[in-house]
Design a protein around this motif. Structure first.
Motif, PDB file in Angstrom:
ATOM      1  N   VAL A  23      66.669  25.473  50.179  1.00  9.26           N
ATOM      2  CA  VAL A  23      67.251  24.495  49.475  1.00  9.26           C
ATOM      3  C   VAL A  23      66.308  24.627  47.963  1.00  9.26           C
ATOM      4  N   PHE A  24      66.746  24.802  47.093  1.00 10.77           N
ATOM      5  CA  PHE A  24      65.740  24.480  45.740  1.00 10.77           C
ATOM      6  C   PHE A  24      66.290  23.339  45.071  1.00 10.77           C
ATOM      7  N   ASP A  25      65.157  22.491  44.914  1.00  7.19           N
ATOM      8  CA  ASP A  25      65.238  21.259  44.399  1.00  7.19           C
ATOM      9  C   ASP A  25      64.559  21.025  43.141  1.00  7.19           C
ATOM     10  N   GLY A  26      64.750  21.123  41.937  1.00  6.08           N
ATOM     11  CA  GLY A  26      63.920  21.028  40.896  1.00  6.08           C
ATOM     12  C   GLY A  26      62.892  22.241  40.623  1.00  6.08           C
ATOM     13  N   ASP A  27      61.651  21.989  41.010  1.00  6.07           N
ATOM     14  CA  ASP A  27      60.536  22.966  40.998  1.00  6.07           C
ATOM     15  C   ASP A  27      60.015  23.130  42.470  1.00  6.07           C
ATOM     16  N   GLY A  28      60.966  22.774  43.701  1.00  2.00           N
ATOM     17  CA  GLY A  28      60.309  22.953  44.678  1.00  2.00           C
ATOM     18  C   GLY A  28      61.419  23.484  45.976  1.00  2.00           C
ATOM     19  N   LEU A  29      60.874  24.059  46.644  1.00  3.02           N
ATOM     20  CA  LEU A  29      61.662  24.593  47.870  1.00  3.02           C
ATOM     21  C   LEU A  29      61.406  24.177  49.018  1.00  3.02           C
ATOM     22  N   ARG A  30      62.428  24.298  49.871  1.00  5.16           N
ATOM     23  CA  ARG A  30      62.342  24.026  51.483  1.00  5.16           C
ATOM     24  C   ARG A  30      62.944  25.047  51.851  1.00  5.16           C
ATOM     25  N   TRP A  44      60.267  38.585  67.259  1.00  5.19           N
ATOM     26  CA  TRP A  44      60.856  37.622  66.480  1.00  5.19           C
ATOM     27  C   TRP A  44      60.095  36.671  65.952  1.00  5.19           C
ATOM     28  N   ILE A  45      60.555  36.081  64.819  1.00  9.81           N
ATOM     29  CA  ILE A  45      59.908  34.946  64.191  1.00  9.81           C
ATOM     30  C   ILE A  45      60.571  33.789  63.812  1.00  9.81           C
ATOM     31  N   THR A  46      60.301  32.716  63.730  1.00  6.78           N
ATOM     32  CA  THR A  46      60.972  31.589  62.983  1.00  6.78           C
ATOM     33  C   THR A  46      59.851  30.921  62.235  1.00  6.78           C
ATOM     34  N   TYR A  47      60.343  30.335  61.109  1.00  8.90           N
ATOM     35  CA  TYR A  47      59.492  29.526  60.142  1.00  8.90           C
ATOM     36  C   TYR A  47      60.170  28.490  59.460  1.00  8.90           C
ATOM     37  N   GLU A  48      59.329  27.664  58.915  1.00  4.51           N
ATOM     38  CA  GLU A  48      59.621  26.547  58.137  1.00  4.51           C
ATOM     39  C   GLU A  48      58.568  26.610  56.862  1.00  4.51           C
ATOM     40  N   LEU A  49      58.950  26.692  55.652  1.00  5.45           N
ATOM     41  CA  LEU A  49      58.143  26.653  54.530  1.00  5.45           C
ATOM     42  C   LEU A  49      58.566  25.258  53.615  1.00  5.45           C
ATOM     43  N   LEU A  50      57.567  24.755  53.204  1.00  5.00           N
ATOM     44  CA  LEU A  50      57.745  23.462  52.246  1.00  5.00           C
ATOM     45  C   LEU A  50      57.021  23.583  50.988  1.00  5.00           C
ATOM     46  N   THR A  51      57.330  23.503  50.076  1.00  8.55           N
ATOM     47  CA  THR A  51      56.495  23.803  48.544  1.00  8.55           C
ATOM     48  C   THR A  51      56.398  22.307  47.832  1.00  8.55           C
TER      49      THR A  51
END
Length: 185
Positions: A23-30, A44-51
């Motif tokens: 999800v791109f929201d303005g100048d951020g990313l989830r 296998w890998i799972t990940y979560e990224l928050l900017t």
């Protein structure tokens, strides 16, 4: 208005695939992603990224599993240039703004979007918090991104060079020797 994307890459470097829900929201990313690889061994890998603002990494959580077992990483950026990995300070990453999850084309997006390098001429050098896959070790990595033309950016780190193709939204389409989106059917 937030923009949601689901992107799948064939990750040639690992003999596997990765899918990300972003999800791109303005100048951020989830984002949250799943990847499976077969090289050098199945994992296998799972990940979560928050900017945060300007696509600066705030947190990356990763779980990996392979024949040696399961492990996880909680990598955090304090917004002032400091990093912790599983709660322990990592001084070697001071000043880095971005994480770079190994074999993950999504993490090439943040520095490119921050500086518009898929659209605008320029060259930028970055210090990245590079995370190995599937080992999940963290180390500093110097990387350079150079605009080559619309949607084309050269990535360089050490002796490695690759000319990447990005879509209009700043997401990797083709990262030669690493990953590419499968052709539509």
């Amino acid at each position: 208005m937030p923009v949601s994307r689901v992107i799948t890459w064939e990750v040639t470097a690992s003999g596997g695939y990765e899918t990300v829900w972003a999800v791109f929201d303005g100048d951020g990313l989830r984002a949250r992603g799943r990847a499976v690889g077969t090289l050098p061994e199945p994992y296998w890998i799972t990940y979560e990224l928050l900017t945060g603002d300007a696509y600066v990494t705030r947190r990356l959580t990763v779980t990996a599993e392979d024949a040696s077992g399961s492990r996880s990483l909680d990598l955090r950026h304090d917004g002032r240039g400091g990093w912790t990995a599983d709660g322990r300070r990592v001084d070697a990453l001071d000043g880095a703004l971005d994480c770079d999850l190994g074999l993950c084309p999504l993490t090439n997006t943040m520095p490119v979007l921050r500086h518009g390098l898929h659209r605008t001429p320029g060259e930028r050098e970055f210090l990245m918090a590079w995370v190995s896959v599937p080992g999940l070790t963290v180390e500093p990595s110097r990387q350079t991104y150079t605009h080559l033309g619309p949607g084309r950016v050269r990535f360089a780190s050490g002796d490695f060079r690759s000319d990447l193709t990005f879509d209009e939204d700043g997401c990797v389409v083709d990262h030669p020797r690493l990953a590419r989106r499968p052709a539509p059917r």
